[in-house]
Design an enzyme around this catalytic site. Structure first.
Site, PDB file in Angstrom:
ATOM      1  N   HIS A  37      -4.896  -3.410  -1.915  1.00 12.84           N
ATOM      2  CA  HIS A  37      -6.199  -4.006  -2.325  1.00 12.84           C
ATOM      3  C   HIS A  37      -5.988  -2.984  -3.348  1.00 12.84           C
ATOM      4  O   HIS A  37      -7.404  -2.179  -4.053  1.00 12.84           O
ATOM      5  CB  HIS A  37      -6.969  -2.972  -1.014  1.00 12.84           C
ATOM      6  CG  HIS A  37      -5.951  -1.304  -1.372  1.00 12.84           C
ATOM      7  ND1 HIS A  37      -4.920  -1.442  -0.209  1.00 12.84           N
ATOM      8  CD2 HIS A  37      -6.530  -0.830  -1.365  1.00 12.84           C
ATOM      9  CE1 HIS A  37      -4.312  -0.834  -0.870  1.00 12.84           C
ATOM     10  NE2 HIS A  37      -5.396   0.588  -1.159  1.00 12.84           N
TER      11      HIS A  37
HETATM   12  C1  UD1 Z   1      -9.967   3.420  -0.238  1.00 12.50           C
HETATM   13  C2  UD1 Z   1      -8.355   4.250  -0.710  1.00 12.50           C
HETATM   14  C3  UD1 Z   1      -7.487   4.142  -1.085  1.00 12.50           C
HETATM   15  C4  UD1 Z   1      -6.986   3.732   0.030  1.00 12.50           C
HETATM   16  C5  UD1 Z   1      -7.719   2.493   0.480  1.00 12.50           C
HETATM   17  C6  UD1 Z   1      -7.111   1.611   2.057  1.00 12.50           C
HETATM   18  C7  UD1 Z   1     -10.353   6.173  -2.855  1.00 12.50           C
HETATM   19  C8  UD1 Z   1      -9.788   6.933  -3.634  1.00 12.50           C
HETATM   20  N1  UD1 Z   1      -9.380   4.881  -2.113  1.00 12.50           N
HETATM   21  O1  UD1 Z   1      -9.626   2.377  -1.225  1.00 12.50           O
HETATM   22  O2  UD1 Z   1      -6.814   4.876  -1.467  1.00 12.50           O
HETATM   23  O3  UD1 Z   1      -5.378   3.146  -0.056  1.00 12.50           O
HETATM   24  O4  UD1 Z   1      -9.135   3.491   1.172  1.00 12.50           O
HETATM   25  O5  UD1 Z   1      -8.698   1.292   2.595  1.00 12.50           O
HETATM   26  O6  UD1 Z   1      -9.943   6.990  -1.579  1.00 12.50           O
HETATM   27  N2  UD1 Z   1     -15.690  -2.249   1.096  1.00 12.50           N
HETATM   28  C9  UD1 Z   1     -16.115  -2.788   2.475  1.00 12.50           C
HETATM   29  N3  UD1 Z   1     -15.975  -2.263   3.858  1.00 12.50           N
HETATM   30  C10 UD1 Z   1     -15.970  -1.148   4.001  1.00 12.50           C
HETATM   31  C11 UD1 Z   1     -15.701   0.136   3.018  1.00 12.50           C
HETATM   32  C12 UD1 Z   1     -15.467  -0.757   1.865  1.00 12.50           C
HETATM   33  O7  UD1 Z   1     -16.647  -3.519   1.665  1.00 12.50           O
HETATM   34  O8  UD1 Z   1     -15.723  -0.739   5.206  1.00 12.50           O
HETATM   35  C13 UD1 Z   1     -15.368  -2.413  -0.163  1.00 12.50           C
HETATM   36  C14 UD1 Z   1     -16.141  -2.004  -0.613  1.00 12.50           C
HETATM   37  O9  UD1 Z   1     -17.329  -3.376  -1.690  1.00 12.50           O
HETATM   38  C15 UD1 Z   1     -16.478  -0.973  -1.629  1.00 12.50           C
HETATM   39  C16 UD1 Z   1     -14.688  -1.241  -1.910  1.00 12.50           C
HETATM   40  O10 UD1 Z   1     -14.507  -2.209  -0.404  1.00 12.50           O
HETATM   41  O11 UD1 Z   1     -17.240  -0.782  -2.887  1.00 12.50           O
HETATM   42  C17 UD1 Z   1     -14.256  -0.551  -2.163  1.00 12.50           C
HETATM   43  O12 UD1 Z   1     -13.816   0.692  -0.863  1.00 12.50           O
HETATM   44  P1  UD1 Z   1     -13.752   2.077  -1.649  1.00 12.50           P
HETATM   45  O13 UD1 Z   1     -13.772   3.091  -0.134  1.00 12.50           O
HETATM   46  O14 UD1 Z   1     -14.019   2.873  -2.121  1.00 12.50           O
HETATM   47  O15 UD1 Z   1     -12.283   2.233  -1.867  1.00 12.50           O
HETATM   48  P2  UD1 Z   1     -11.571   1.584  -1.345  1.00 12.50           P
HETATM   49  O16 UD1 Z   1     -10.834   0.549  -2.126  1.00 12.50           O
HETATM   50  O17 UD1 Z   1     -11.541   0.949   0.282  1.00 12.50           O
END
Ligand code: UD1
Length: 358
Positions: free
Chosen positions: A203
């Protein structure tokens, strides 16, 4: 003593669970604040249920956004909560945006800050997590490290000795606690996975955001899947990128994100794991399962020097590396990865006591 925990994203929850249990056993007051960084049932609520963490006392419901907006929203919504609740300690976990946002707010309010999983460094500032780690460690009053090398790193960076406590790895507290339930869950049988199955998670922006890189990674996984079953529970971010670019993953078995217990069952029985997750590098080391990390660096070098982890910067080399797994492929669990890290965290907090006059 009043402890306030901040959790927001999936990897925070298995770190919070054992510390919450240990604080409970100490009879202290505690509060859980969920930032809402992760909000899907499969990314959050299911973890709270399985890890038996009580409902958060507050949910800041910040959701997804750019880094600046997400961090700013957490700060804005957390400040009044901390002002109202005034805990003795704020505990932050890992390296996600929720961690650094809470660290900034707590420090500026003069509330003591403890960082669980301090001292990890990839020395790669293109990773958002590296920036989060550096800032959080600079601000924390108590640096709780998962390994001795992490304590050394902090000393080299000039952190005072009395702020550093080597406590071990809380992820492994959760793993050892949940392993019997995972083995009994029947998840891998239902999925048709066995000791020959390769489990994949990816991811990180560095692997999934660039179409050329993502295509190369998927090509490597498809090659592997010619030889063995490859199961890939995909993070929503990865799934979205694959769909948008129309990348075909067959014969790799792409499935929705799975729960903590289900993942543990898959990993503990896997032939090997291919990942870019920090937590999985640690879990495979504790379980003795070969792990191939599709990154050029790791903030967890102990999983390489003592464990079963190997970096594979170029996905083209993956098939050959997996084929090289032999009977000599063994690691050992590092010191302090023994299921008692959370107890040592409570001891470290007890030694420092409650804040005076608040
Ligand atoms: C975040 C953490 C990362 C961790 C990862 C585990 C930061 C900078 N990154 O990355 O260190 O390894 O979590 O999962 O904090 N989304 C959903 N549903 C959710 C959450 C996210 O669909 O419940 C999607 C959305 O499109 C969102 C994308 O995932 O924009 C990224 O989510 P985000 O929390 O910004 O970063 P992660 O890639 O999950």
């Amino acid at each position: 003593m009043h402890i306030l925990h901040i959790a927001g994203a999936r990897p925070n929850f298995p770190k919070l669970a054992p510390v919450h249990r240990a604080v409970c056993a100490a009879g202290w007051r505690q509060t859980i604040v969920h930032t809402g960084q992760h909000y899907d049932v499969a990314m959050s609520e299911q973890f709270f249920d399985e890890l038996q963490i009580p409902e958060p006392d507050e949910n800041l419901e910040v959701g997804s956004a750019t880094h600046a907006v997400q961090t700013a929203r957490i700060m804005e919504r957390l400040e009044p909560v901390l002002e109202r609740r005034r805990p003795d300690w704020v505990l932050v976990y890992g390296d996600v945006n929720s961690t650094v946002a809470a660290a900034l707010v707590a420090s500026k309010l003069g509330i003591r800050l403890a960082h669980v999983e301090a001292g990890l460094r990839s020395y790669d500032r293109s990773m958002p997590e590296e920036i989060n780690r550096i800032v959080t460690d600079r601000l924390a009053n108590l640096l709780l490290t998962p390994s001795r090398d992490a304590s050394e790193t902090l000393r080299r960076e000039g952190e005072p000795d009395e702020e550093i406590e080597f406590v071990g790895n809380v992820m492994i507290d959760s793993l050892l606690h949940a392993l019997p339930a995972a083995r009994a869950s029947g998840f891998r049988q239902r999925l048709g996975a066995d000791g020959e199955t390769i489990v994949v998670t990816l991811h990180r922006p560095s692997n999934v955001d660039d179409p050329v890189r993502l295509t190369a990674v998927v090509d490597a996984l498809r090659q592997l899947a010619q030889e063995r079953t490859v199961v890939f529970p995909a993070h929503p971010r990865t799934r979205e990128r694959l769909t948008r670019l129309g990348i075909d993953t067959a014969p790799v078995r792409l499935i929705d994100p799975v729960s903590y217990i289900a993942m543990l069952d898959l990993v503990q029985s896997a032939y090997a794991v291919v990942t870019d997750s920090g937590g999985l590098q640690e879990e495979t080391t504790a379980l003795g399962i070969p792990c191939f990390t599709l990154r050029a660096n790791t903030e967890r070098p102990i999983t390489i020097t003592e464990g079963t982890n190997e970096l594979v910067p170029d996905p083209a080399g993956l098939l050959e590396r997996v084929r090289s797994i032999g009977s000599a492929w063994r690691g050992r669990s590092p010191e302090g990865w023994d299921g008692k890290a959370a107890i040592r965290i409570v001891e470290a907090l007890a030694k420092r006591g409650a804040s005076q006059g608040t």
